[in-house]
Design an enzyme around this catalytic site. Structure first.
Site, short mmCIF file in Angstrom:
data_model
loop_
_atom_site.label_atom_id
_atom_site.label_comp_id
_atom_site.label_asym_id
_atom_site.label_seq_id
_atom_site.Cartn_x
_atom_site.Cartn_y
_atom_site.Cartn_z
N CYS A 1 -11.52 48.09 -25.61
CA CYS A 1 -10.26 47.61 -24.61
C CYS A 1 -10.31 46.37 -23.89
O CYS A 1 -9.41 45.78 -23.52
CB CYS A 1 -10.09 49.05 -23.83
SG CYS A 1 -9.12 50.16 -24.27
N THR A 2 -11.77 45.90 -23.64
CA THR A 2 -11.81 44.94 -22.95
C THR A 2 -11.79 43.55 -23.97
O THR A 2 -12.19 42.32 -23.31
CB THR A 2 -13.19 44.97 -22.26
OG1 THR A 2 -14.33 45.06 -23.10
CG2 THR A 2 -13.27 45.95 -21.04
N UNK A 3 -11.37 43.73 -25.08
CA UNK A 3 -11.44 42.39 -26.01
C UNK A 3 -10.05 42.10 -26.01
O UNK A 3 -9.12 42.83 -26.77
CB UNK A 3 -11.96 42.83 -27.36
N PRO A 4 -9.59 41.21 -25.28
CA PRO A 4 -8.22 40.88 -25.33
C PRO A 4 -7.42 40.77 -26.64
O PRO A 4 -6.28 41.16 -26.73
CB PRO A 4 -8.00 39.60 -24.13
CG PRO A 4 -9.33 39.56 -23.39
CD PRO A 4 -10.46 40.20 -24.39
N PHE B 1 -8.07 41.96 -29.23
CA PHE B 1 -7.89 42.97 -30.04
C PHE B 1 -6.53 44.09 -29.37
O PHE B 1 -6.02 44.68 -30.19
CB PHE B 1 -9.22 44.20 -29.86
CG PHE B 1 -9.12 45.29 -30.34
CD1 PHE B 1 -9.25 45.51 -31.85
CD2 PHE B 1 -8.94 46.60 -29.55
CE1 PHE B 1 -9.21 46.81 -32.32
CE2 PHE B 1 -9.12 47.74 -29.81
CZ PHE B 1 -9.05 47.99 -31.18
#
Length: 248
Positions: free
Chosen positions: A124-127, A129
């Site tokens: 989730c913290t990979u923008p 993605f």
């Protein structure tokens, strides 16, 4: 596999040198000409969809590419990628994963006969993605009659206690399986339209597929049919679409 491993080691070494060179260049530019440094970073951000993402402003992420947290995280990803075993045409690693119901299983359990299986690794913290999640969901809708899909939740790309971006999901790096399942539940709430599993805390599946920070694969009959580039640059659902259209 020997030659593929050699290529992997050489390409990783080149990427490490490129990363250090880019880091030093940006630090120097920021000192002498902040506006020019910003221009370079924005150009890079366009390639990884950061400038297109309405959730973020330049101030949220741009300057982090000149931080030690960036060097530490990127170096760690490269080091772990040296354990990669998934190569096009070769056997797909049947590594362990855990379902949202906390049941241990493995990648092969999601292969059904000769149907392709699309793997999407990310967090989730990979923008990039999350920005491309809708595009991935459209893939599921358009090709669920000929292929299966599986999201594998892995270590956070930009955890709050690591290489953090402002205005991002507030998730620390996972210290336990419960942490990882809790983070994956945030993704489940976005309804990816396919099963979601998590990597074990040893990150064994992530390592064997060279999946950090995000990556796409297509498996078929136990073989690697398609291997996308490493994210964020190489995470491209459009390539998967083109591949699936050829076999639909």
């Amino acid at each position: 596999m020997f030659l593929q491993k050699i290529v992997l080691y050489l390409s990783t070494a080149c990427m490490f040198c490129y990363m250090l060179g880019k880091f030093l260049m940006l630090v120097i530019l920021q000192f002498f000409s902040p506006s020019l440094a910003k221009k370079f970073i924005l150009r890079m951000g366009e390639k990884i969809t950061m400038t297109q993402n309405p959730r973020f402003n330049y101030e949220d992420w741009g300057l982090t590419f000149m931080s030690l947290a960036f060097i530490k995280t990127a170096s760690s990803h490269m080091w772990l990628s040296l354990g990669e075993e998934a190569f096009v045409g070769g056997e797909a690693p049947d590594s362990p994963v855990v379902t949202m119901d906390r049941e241990k299983t493995s990648i092969s359990k999601y292969l059904k006969g000769n149907r392709p299986l699309v793997l999407s690794f990310g967090s989730c913290t990979u923008p990039p993605f999350m920005y491309k999640l809708d595009e991935f969901k459209q893939l599921v809708k358009d090709f669920s009659d000929v292929a299966d899909f599986l999201v594998i939740y892995i270590a956070e790309a930009h955890s709050t206690d690591g290489w953090a971006f402002k205005n991002n999901y507030d998730i620390n790096q996972h210290q336990s399986l419960e942490d990882r399942l809790s983070a994956a539940q945030v993704l489940v709430q976005s309804e990816p339209l396919c099963p979601v599993v998590v990597d074990e805390m040893t990150d064994v599946t992530t390592i064997k597929y060279g999946a950090l920070p995000e990556r796409l694969f297509i498996l078929q009959a136990g073989k690697v049919l398609y291997k996308g580039g490493k994210g964020p640059w190489g995470y491209n659902p459009a390539e998967v679409r083109s591949f699936l259209e050829k076999i639909k």
